[in-house]
Design an enzyme around this catalytic site. Sequence first.
Site, PDB file in Angstrom:
ATOM      1  N   ASP A   1      -1.194  -1.865   8.435  1.00  0.00           N
ATOM      2  CA  ASP A   1      -0.454  -1.420   7.260  1.00  0.00           C
ATOM      3  C   ASP A   1       0.904  -2.099   7.309  1.00  0.00           C
ATOM      4  O   ASP A   1       1.507  -2.220   8.377  1.00  0.00           O
ATOM      5  CB  ASP A   1      -0.311   0.098   7.254  1.00  0.00           C
ATOM      6  CG  ASP A   1      -0.095   0.615   5.850  1.00  0.00           C
ATOM      7  OD1 ASP A   1      -0.819   0.177   4.940  1.00  0.00           O
ATOM      8  OD2 ASP A   1       0.802   1.451   5.637  1.00  0.00           O
TER       9      ASP A   1
ATOM     10  N   PHE B   1       0.807 -14.365  -0.778  1.00  0.00           N
ATOM     11  CA  PHE B   1       0.507 -13.279  -1.724  1.00  0.00           C
ATOM     12  C   PHE B   1       1.661 -12.264  -1.696  1.00  0.00           C
ATOM     13  O   PHE B   1       2.641 -12.431  -0.962  1.00  0.00           O
ATOM     14  CB  PHE B   1      -0.828 -12.606  -1.355  1.00  0.00           C
ATOM     15  CG  PHE B   1      -0.791 -11.815  -0.070  1.00  0.00           C
ATOM     16  CD1 PHE B   1      -0.837 -12.463   1.150  1.00  0.00           C
ATOM     17  CD2 PHE B   1      -0.706 -10.424  -0.079  1.00  0.00           C
ATOM     18  CE1 PHE B   1      -0.789 -11.745   2.340  1.00  0.00           C
ATOM     19  CE2 PHE B   1      -0.672  -9.690   1.106  1.00  0.00           C
ATOM     20  CZ  PHE B   1      -0.716 -10.366   2.321  1.00  0.00           C
ATOM     21  N   GLY B   2       1.493 -11.205  -2.470  1.00  0.00           N
ATOM     22  CA  GLY B   2       2.483 -10.120  -2.451  1.00  0.00           C
ATOM     23  C   GLY B   2       3.889 -10.602  -2.770  1.00  0.00           C
ATOM     24  O   GLY B   2       4.114 -11.342  -3.736  1.00  0.00           O
ATOM     25  N   TYR B   3       4.824 -10.211  -1.933  1.00  0.00           N
ATOM     26  CA  TYR B   3       6.241 -10.519  -2.155  1.00  0.00           C
ATOM     27  C   TYR B   3       6.641 -11.883  -1.599  1.00  0.00           C
ATOM     28  O   TYR B   3       7.827 -12.215  -1.582  1.00  0.00           O
ATOM     29  CB  TYR B   3       7.107  -9.434  -1.498  1.00  0.00           C
ATOM     30  CG  TYR B   3       6.905  -8.042  -2.053  1.00  0.00           C
ATOM     31  CD1 TYR B   3       7.672  -7.565  -3.110  1.00  0.00           C
ATOM     32  CD2 TYR B   3       5.937  -7.185  -1.519  1.00  0.00           C
ATOM     33  CE1 TYR B   3       7.495  -6.286  -3.612  1.00  0.00           C
ATOM     34  CE2 TYR B   3       5.746  -5.899  -2.013  1.00  0.00           C
ATOM     35  CZ  TYR B   3       6.529  -5.457  -3.060  1.00  0.00           C
ATOM     36  OH  TYR B   3       6.345  -4.192  -3.558  1.00  0.00           O
TER      37      TYR B   3
ATOM     38  N   HIS C   1       5.502 -10.940  10.249  1.00  0.00           N
ATOM     39  CA  HIS C   1       5.252  -9.566  10.690  1.00  0.00           C
ATOM     40  C   HIS C   1       3.809  -9.393  11.168  1.00  0.00           C
ATOM     41  O   HIS C   1       3.565  -8.965  12.293  1.00  0.00           O
ATOM     42  CB  HIS C   1       5.544  -8.623   9.512  1.00  0.00           C
ATOM     43  CG  HIS C   1       4.982  -9.093   8.191  1.00  0.00           C
ATOM     44  ND1 HIS C   1       5.323 -10.304   7.636  1.00  0.00           N
ATOM     45  CD2 HIS C   1       4.060  -8.568   7.356  1.00  0.00           C
ATOM     46  CE1 HIS C   1       4.666 -10.477   6.513  1.00  0.00           C
ATOM     47  NE2 HIS C   1       3.878  -9.433   6.323  1.00  0.00           N
TER      48      HIS C   1
HETATM   49  P1  IMP Z   1      -0.756  -3.618   3.178  1.00  0.00           P
HETATM   50  O1  IMP Z   1      -0.495  -2.235   3.582  1.00  0.00           O
HETATM   51  O2  IMP Z   1      -0.891  -4.526   4.337  1.00  0.00           O
HETATM   52  O3  IMP Z   1      -1.873  -3.759   2.187  1.00  0.00           O
HETATM   53  O4  IMP Z   1       0.542  -4.156   2.440  1.00  0.00           O
HETATM   54  C1  IMP Z   1       1.159  -3.425   1.401  1.00  0.00           C
HETATM   55  C2  IMP Z   1       1.813  -4.360   0.427  1.00  0.00           C
HETATM   56  O5  IMP Z   1       2.834  -5.101   1.092  1.00  0.00           O
HETATM   57  C3  IMP Z   1       0.878  -5.427  -0.168  1.00  0.00           C
HETATM   58  O6  IMP Z   1       0.261  -4.964  -1.315  1.00  0.00           O
HETATM   59  C4  IMP Z   1       1.828  -6.547  -0.487  1.00  0.00           C
HETATM   60  O7  IMP Z   1       2.439  -6.318  -1.720  1.00  0.00           O
HETATM   61  C5  IMP Z   1       2.870  -6.407   0.598  1.00  0.00           C
HETATM   62  N1  IMP Z   1       2.573  -7.350   1.699  1.00  0.00           N
HETATM   63  C6  IMP Z   1       1.868  -7.128   2.823  1.00  0.00           C
HETATM   64  N2  IMP Z   1       1.824  -8.215   3.589  1.00  0.00           N
HETATM   65  C7  IMP Z   1       2.534  -9.158   2.923  1.00  0.00           C
HETATM   66  C8  IMP Z   1       2.837 -10.524   3.207  1.00  0.00           C
HETATM   67  O8  IMP Z   1       2.450 -11.123   4.235  1.00  0.00           O
HETATM   68  N3  IMP Z   1       3.586 -11.166   2.291  1.00  0.00           N
HETATM   69  C9  IMP Z   1       4.043 -10.570   1.147  1.00  0.00           C
HETATM   70  N4  IMP Z   1       3.755  -9.332   0.828  1.00  0.00           N
HETATM   71  C10 IMP Z   1       3.013  -8.617   1.716  1.00  0.00           C
END
Ligand code: IMP
Length: 192
Positions: free
Chosen positions: A69, A149-151, A177
Amino acid sequence: MKEIIFATNNKHKLTEVGKMLAGYVKLMCLDEIGLSGDIPETADTLEGNALQKAQWVYDRTGKDCFADDTGLEVEALDGRPGVFSARYAGEHCTFDDNINKMLAEMEGKTNRKACFRTVICLIENGVPKYFEGRVDGVILTERYGKEGFGYDPIFMPDRFAVSFAEMPLEVKNRISHRGIAVAKLVKYLQEQ
Ligand code: IMP
């Protein structure tokens, strides 16, 4: 080779983590073992969510598994969105919606410090064990790059002059991370 289930159906993560574990363990995702359904993610900490996801899979398979997470913690927003990073802009929002909201909330802010934190929970023979990774950086004022992806387009890690979305995956994996948390997991599995 040891088999471990990765409690995810996120293809981006599977690729990232799969590359790092190649050769040490055979990684299987939920699709491959025929598990479907939404894994609950209702805890209010990264540790709690990682445990909840891993436990959900363990209860159904009895096999060693891990879940991760991740949260983006922004200093000027008192650590938000944190554990709510996926749903920051609303329940069914896109990565783009989240970035737009972040850019709007951070407009005019001079303290742009932020960090990504990942917690992995491995359940081995029914016992949970945690591995954490963190990367510090800043929130940019606009999007840069198309990778990841994501941010990723608005996060620039310290000691780099480019965003995560401008880096090749290999570079991101080395410093990110999730990369750091997975490296700790790999080290632990190698020592077994
Ligand atoms: P999760 O709990 O790992 O699914 O992450 C929660 C949210 O954090 C994701 O939906 C992304 O928006 C963001 N996130 C997680 N890992 C990354 C990354 O490596 N880069 C950018 N955004 C991330």
